[in-house]
Scaffold this motif. Structure first.
Motif, PDB file in Angstrom:
ATOM      1  N   MET A 182       0.652  -1.180  -0.182  1.00  6.03           N
ATOM      2  CA  MET A 182      -0.142   0.040  -0.033  1.00  6.03           C
ATOM      3  C   MET A 182       0.657   1.213   0.063  1.00  6.03           C
ATOM      4  O   MET A 182       0.564   2.271  -0.792  1.00  6.03           O
ATOM      5  CB  MET A 182      -0.892  -0.134   1.236  1.00  6.03           C
ATOM      6  CG  MET A 182      -1.921  -1.180   1.239  1.00  6.03           C
ATOM      7  SD  MET A 182      -3.413  -0.999   2.314  1.00  6.03           S
ATOM      8  CE  MET A 182      -4.387   0.229   1.626  1.00  6.03           C
ATOM      9  N   GLY A 185       2.087   2.420  -3.246  1.00  7.38           N
ATOM     10  CA  GLY A 185       1.279   3.137  -4.331  1.00  7.38           C
ATOM     11  C   GLY A 185       0.948   2.196  -5.354  1.00  7.38           C
ATOM     12  O   GLY A 185      -0.007   2.451  -6.189  1.00  7.38           O
ATOM     13  N   PHE A 186       1.678   1.050  -5.704  1.00 10.52           N
ATOM     14  CA  PHE A 186       1.269   0.167  -6.614  1.00 10.52           C
ATOM     15  C   PHE A 186       0.461  -0.762  -6.306  1.00 10.52           C
ATOM     16  O   PHE A 186      -0.107  -1.358  -6.970  1.00 10.52           O
ATOM     17  CB  PHE A 186       2.743  -0.554  -7.050  1.00 10.52           C
ATOM     18  CG  PHE A 186       3.782   0.180  -8.129  1.00 10.52           C
ATOM     19  CD1 PHE A 186       4.016   1.529  -7.514  1.00 10.52           C
ATOM     20  CD2 PHE A 186       4.051  -0.459  -9.079  1.00 10.52           C
ATOM     21  CE1 PHE A 186       4.856   2.312  -8.382  1.00 10.52           C
ATOM     22  CE2 PHE A 186       4.751   0.670 -10.276  1.00 10.52           C
ATOM     23  CZ  PHE A 186       5.274   2.001  -9.708  1.00 10.52           C
ATOM     24  N   GLY A 187       0.045  -0.909  -5.129  1.00  9.67           N
ATOM     25  CA  GLY A 187      -1.031  -1.782  -4.402  1.00  9.67           C
ATOM     26  C   GLY A 187      -0.725  -3.074  -4.421  1.00  9.67           C
ATOM     27  O   GLY A 187       0.344  -3.545  -4.643  1.00  9.67           O
TER      28      GLY A 187
ATOM     29  N   PHE B 177      -5.521   9.851 -13.036  1.00  9.83           N
ATOM     30  CA  PHE B 177      -5.898   8.802 -12.185  1.00  9.83           C
ATOM     31  C   PHE B 177      -4.840   8.603 -11.271  1.00  9.83           C
ATOM     32  O   PHE B 177      -5.078   7.978  -9.979  1.00  9.83           O
ATOM     33  CB  PHE B 177      -6.649   7.512 -12.601  1.00  9.83           C
ATOM     34  CG  PHE B 177      -7.811   7.790 -13.656  1.00  9.83           C
ATOM     35  CD1 PHE B 177      -9.091   8.086 -12.855  1.00  9.83           C
ATOM     36  CD2 PHE B 177      -7.675   7.919 -14.905  1.00  9.83           C
ATOM     37  CE1 PHE B 177     -10.244   8.354 -13.558  1.00  9.83           C
ATOM     38  CE2 PHE B 177      -8.899   8.074 -15.837  1.00  9.83           C
ATOM     39  CZ  PHE B 177     -10.269   8.304 -15.229  1.00  9.83           C
ATOM     40  N   ARG B 180      -4.359   9.762  -7.201  1.00 11.65           N
ATOM     41  CA  ARG B 180      -5.347   9.329  -6.280  1.00 11.65           C
ATOM     42  C   ARG B 180      -5.232   7.751  -5.928  1.00 11.65           C
ATOM     43  O   ARG B 180      -5.359   7.207  -5.094  1.00 11.65           O
ATOM     44  CB  ARG B 180      -6.758   9.811  -6.748  1.00 11.65           C
ATOM     45  CG  ARG B 180      -7.913   9.359  -5.846  1.00 11.65           C
ATOM     46  CD  ARG B 180      -8.841   8.142  -6.293  1.00 11.65           C
ATOM     47  NE  ARG B 180      -9.637   8.087  -4.995  1.00 11.65           N
ATOM     48  CZ  ARG B 180     -10.424   6.833  -5.114  1.00 11.65           C
ATOM     49  NH1 ARG B 180     -10.373   6.058  -5.801  1.00 11.65           N
ATOM     50  NH2 ARG B 180     -11.211   6.837  -4.044  1.00 11.65           N
ATOM     51  N   GLU B 181      -4.724   7.299  -7.224  1.00  9.79           N
ATOM     52  CA  GLU B 181      -5.035   5.642  -7.047  1.00  9.79           C
ATOM     53  C   GLU B 181      -3.543   5.306  -6.013  1.00  9.79           C
ATOM     54  O   GLU B 181      -3.776   4.135  -5.471  1.00  9.79           O
ATOM     55  CB  GLU B 181      -4.991   4.803  -8.532  1.00  9.79           C
ATOM     56  CG  GLU B 181      -6.358   5.051  -9.068  1.00  9.79           C
ATOM     57  CD  GLU B 181      -6.663   4.199 -10.342  1.00  9.79           C
ATOM     58  OE1 GLU B 181      -7.786   3.754 -10.688  1.00  9.79           O
ATOM     59  OE2 GLU B 181      -5.645   4.091 -11.182  1.00  9.79           O
ATOM     60  N   MET B 182      -2.605   5.906  -6.313  1.00 14.66           N
ATOM     61  CA  MET B 182      -1.583   5.442  -5.615  1.00 14.66           C
ATOM     62  C   MET B 182      -1.688   5.929  -4.037  1.00 14.66           C
ATOM     63  O   MET B 182      -1.233   5.155  -3.221  1.00 14.66           O
ATOM     64  CB  MET B 182      -0.406   6.365  -5.828  1.00 14.66           C
ATOM     65  CG  MET B 182       0.312   5.848  -7.569  1.00 14.66           C
ATOM     66  SD  MET B 182       1.961   6.556  -7.903  1.00 14.66           S
ATOM     67  CE  MET B 182       2.955   5.475  -7.025  1.00 14.66           C
ATOM     68  N   LYS B 183      -2.365   7.098  -3.897  1.00 10.67           N
ATOM     69  CA  LYS B 183      -2.670   7.356  -2.435  1.00 10.67           C
ATOM     70  C   LYS B 183      -3.407   6.510  -1.652  1.00 10.67           C
ATOM     71  O   LYS B 183      -3.468   6.310  -0.399  1.00 10.67           O
ATOM     72  CB  LYS B 183      -3.473   8.930  -2.370  1.00 10.67           C
ATOM     73  CG  LYS B 183      -2.295   9.992  -2.140  1.00 10.67           C
ATOM     74  CD  LYS B 183      -3.018  11.405  -2.063  1.00 10.67           C
ATOM     75  CE  LYS B 183      -2.228  12.390  -2.515  1.00 10.67           C
ATOM     76  NZ  LYS B 183      -2.709  13.526  -2.713  1.00 10.67           N
ATOM     77  N   THR B 184      -4.402   5.992  -2.414  1.00 10.07           N
ATOM     78  CA  THR B 184      -5.457   4.880  -1.784  1.00 10.07           C
ATOM     79  C   THR B 184      -4.458   3.818  -1.355  1.00 10.07           C
ATOM     80  O   THR B 184      -5.022   2.993  -0.519  1.00 10.07           O
ATOM     81  CB  THR B 184      -6.492   4.366  -2.814  1.00 10.07           C
ATOM     82  OG1 THR B 184      -5.971   3.641  -3.797  1.00 10.07           O
ATOM     83  CG2 THR B 184      -7.329   5.682  -3.347  1.00 10.07           C
ATOM     84  N   GLY B 185      -3.471   3.357  -1.834  1.00  5.21           N
ATOM     85  CA  GLY B 185      -2.799   2.302  -1.527  1.00  5.21           C
ATOM     86  C   GLY B 185      -3.372   0.872  -2.537  1.00  5.21           C
ATOM     87  O   GLY B 185      -2.555  -0.045  -2.271  1.00  5.21           O
ATOM     88  N   GLY B 187      -3.549   0.871  -5.899  1.00  5.44           N
ATOM     89  CA  GLY B 187      -2.676   0.863  -6.822  1.00  5.44           C
ATOM     90  C   GLY B 187      -3.517   1.004  -7.986  1.00  5.44           C
ATOM     91  O   GLY B 187      -4.497   1.619  -8.008  1.00  5.44           O
ATOM     92  N   PHE B 188      -2.713   0.875  -9.317  1.00  3.06           N
ATOM     93  CA  PHE B 188      -3.258   1.653 -10.629  1.00  3.06           C
ATOM     94  C   PHE B 188      -4.362   0.681 -11.005  1.00  3.06           C
ATOM     95  O   PHE B 188      -4.381  -0.629 -11.040  1.00  3.06           O
ATOM     96  CB  PHE B 188      -2.352   1.365 -11.527  1.00  3.06           C
ATOM     97  CG  PHE B 188      -0.937   2.420 -11.178  1.00  3.06           C
ATOM     98  CD1 PHE B 188      -1.112   3.713 -10.793  1.00  3.06           C
ATOM     99  CD2 PHE B 188       0.234   1.872 -10.983  1.00  3.06           C
ATOM    100  CE1 PHE B 188      -0.233   4.586 -10.578  1.00  3.06           C
ATOM    101  CE2 PHE B 188       1.414   2.359 -10.732  1.00  3.06           C
ATOM    102  CZ  PHE B 188       1.233   3.722 -10.581  1.00  3.06           C
TER     103      PHE B 188
END
Lengths: 327, 327
Positions: A182, A185-187, B177, B180-185, B187-188
């Motif tokens: 997390m 940022g790559f998930g 995108f 925001r997607e990195m901040k959520t953890g 990912g892309f």
């Protein structure tokens, strides 16, 4: 209508229709060789499968046989996409509170979703081979939908019309990897090994009024090593499957057979327990300052089942964690 | 050996062998109907494809025809997995410096990787249909490998032995995108629409000494609307493909046909330009306090090609961004 995939020489398995009471099955390969093929040709396949289903329920399907969930693969063992949401915000809120994680921006207005591996989805009774207990092995009880093809940038209303089947999922998670993945940022990637599926996929009409607002409004009963762990209800999703599908399709088409997951089912109030160990640990952390429940060890078992009118809808996930062979 | 997939009635396309100079092709469906099937049965398929390749290069393959890259699909249009690394740390460092992003923990010792959608991979000359110019449309020039089956928890050395083919990729990205997607953890996801592939996949021996340390040590020449944009070399990967594969397989098996990407090719020093617009914007931001180069508009074109011994190895990606049909 209820459908399942039996293991076969093909990686896609072979399609069967399953009776409403989950006791009997009938080969459906004359309609389509596997469920993915049926979904790719649903307008033609659906009425033929429905007719076979009615014959089977009436005890009139030729060549019917006893349905054995042990022989079931995931409904789609290799799916085009596996897009897993996190639509029960109660779960995320507990995790954030317990472990002092920063709140996720916009989480209340925009769904959270990660892309999972979809080439090796497991059956309901398959062992879960994993390399190391130290990875923090966890189950996650979820509901999901399987869609027909979905065009890019489609609305939630149109997305809802593309839902073909409902499924029940054990989204196995390895908690030791999550925080680092997390932060990058790559998930999630190493945190998400193969997911498993209850043996039977069902059309939404099979749960009557419990399919409501694009949510599976059923209790998902979880047992860990034979003990009650939780039975949260699917109705508390903060985003419906219509919204999750539209989110997934914002910038891409979805192929027929794509699976969209709800994320761990989680209810506010604390009386319904949890559908994953991490959430129980979060609750323990908040209450007592430290988590108590351990993650899964090799040999540990999880059971997941959702009932409607006192009958299991999707059959039962009953799995054991085992050590993967060393390479 | 050089292989390609021609578009056909099947979603998996049909397999052809392509001559070393990319001018001629020969149907290979008597060996395997498509490239995925060939990879699933590589020990048997490889020597037969190799024999056909030698006949084709010698001008002796029966039924050979002119190879037309316009007719090529992605080598594997629907792949089991698409696991994209970010192995050129120079790229990440530029982005972090320019936009004041926090450094990614452990990035120098552990690869970064996200899971991409793999059900709708595009051909080298296909238009890129996208919904909105405001999404910050960008190309990313990458190299990749296609693997045979890889067992869970395998070593980098064993991973290297499972590499079957090299590919060249345009990993289309929507920059609006990403943050925001990195901040959520999580990912892309919306940031990553379908990726595209150069028409031809090649065995590593086709680039001789340029396949070194599990890296494709070739310049990747990028043109944006007919203008030079960069020609960074693949040798500066901070992690080899062996390490990327082992990372991907840490907690899961990889099915034959899984594609592993390098991430945007990027070289230190500034003389080799960039393989994506975002990186050029980062360089502009650092130099001048603001980015100058705009993201892609509908109608904009990108061209990507890698040469060895003055010949294109994989053929050429030549694509145009277009507006996706409204739903």
């Amino acid at each position: 209508m209820k459908l399942a995939t039996l293991k076969s020489d093909s990686k896609d398995g072979r399609l069967v229709v399953v009776s409403r009471d989950l006791k009997r099955a009938a080969d459906a390969t004359q309609v389509a060789p596997n469920l993915l093929a049926a979904l790719e040709n649903w307008a033609t396949a659906e009425p033929r499968l429905q007719a076979l289903y009615e014959q089977l329920n009436a005890g009139k399907a030729q060549g019917a046989f006893d349905f054995d969930a042990q022989q079931a693969a995931a409904p789609i063992p290799r799916a085009p996409q596996w897009c897993d949401g996190s639509a029960f915000l109660n779960h995320g809120n507990l995790m954030q509170t317990a472990f002092n994680m920063p709140p996720i921006p916009d989480a209340e207005t925009m769904p959270l979703m990660y892309q999972g591996g979809s080439d090796d989805l497991l059956g309901a009774c398959d062992d879960l081979p994993l390399p190391d207990e130290a990875h923090g092995i966890d189950f996650e009880g979820e509901f999901g939908v399987i869609v027909d093809s979905v065009p890019m940038a489609c609305s939630p209303a149109k997305a809802a019309s593309r839902i073909r089947l409902l499924v029940q999922i054990n989204d196995v998670s390895l908690r030791a990897f999550g925080p680092r993945e997390m932060k990058t940022g790559f998930g999630f990637f190493q945190a998400k090994p193969s997911s498993s599926f209850a043996p039977v996929a069902v059309t939404p009409d099979e749960i009557g009024e419990a399919w409501k607002n694009a949510r599976v409004c059923l209790d998902l009963a979880i047992e860990f090593n034979g003990q009650w762990f939780g039975d949260p209800n699917g109705r508390e999703m903060n985003f419906g499957f219509d919204q999750l599908i539209a989110h997934a399709a914002t910038t891409r088409k979805l192929s027929a057979g794509t699976i969209i997951g709800s994320g761990t089912v989680s209810n506010a109030g604390g009386k319904k327990g949890s559908a994953c160990i991490a959430e129980r640990r979060a609750i323990e952390q908040i209450a007592n300052g430290a988590p108590k429940t351990a993650f899964m060890k090799f040999g540990d078992r999880v059971r997941m089942e959702a009932r409607w009118q006192d009958q299991p809808v999707f059959g039962t996930i009953e799995q054991r964690v085992v050590q993967a062979p060393k390479e």
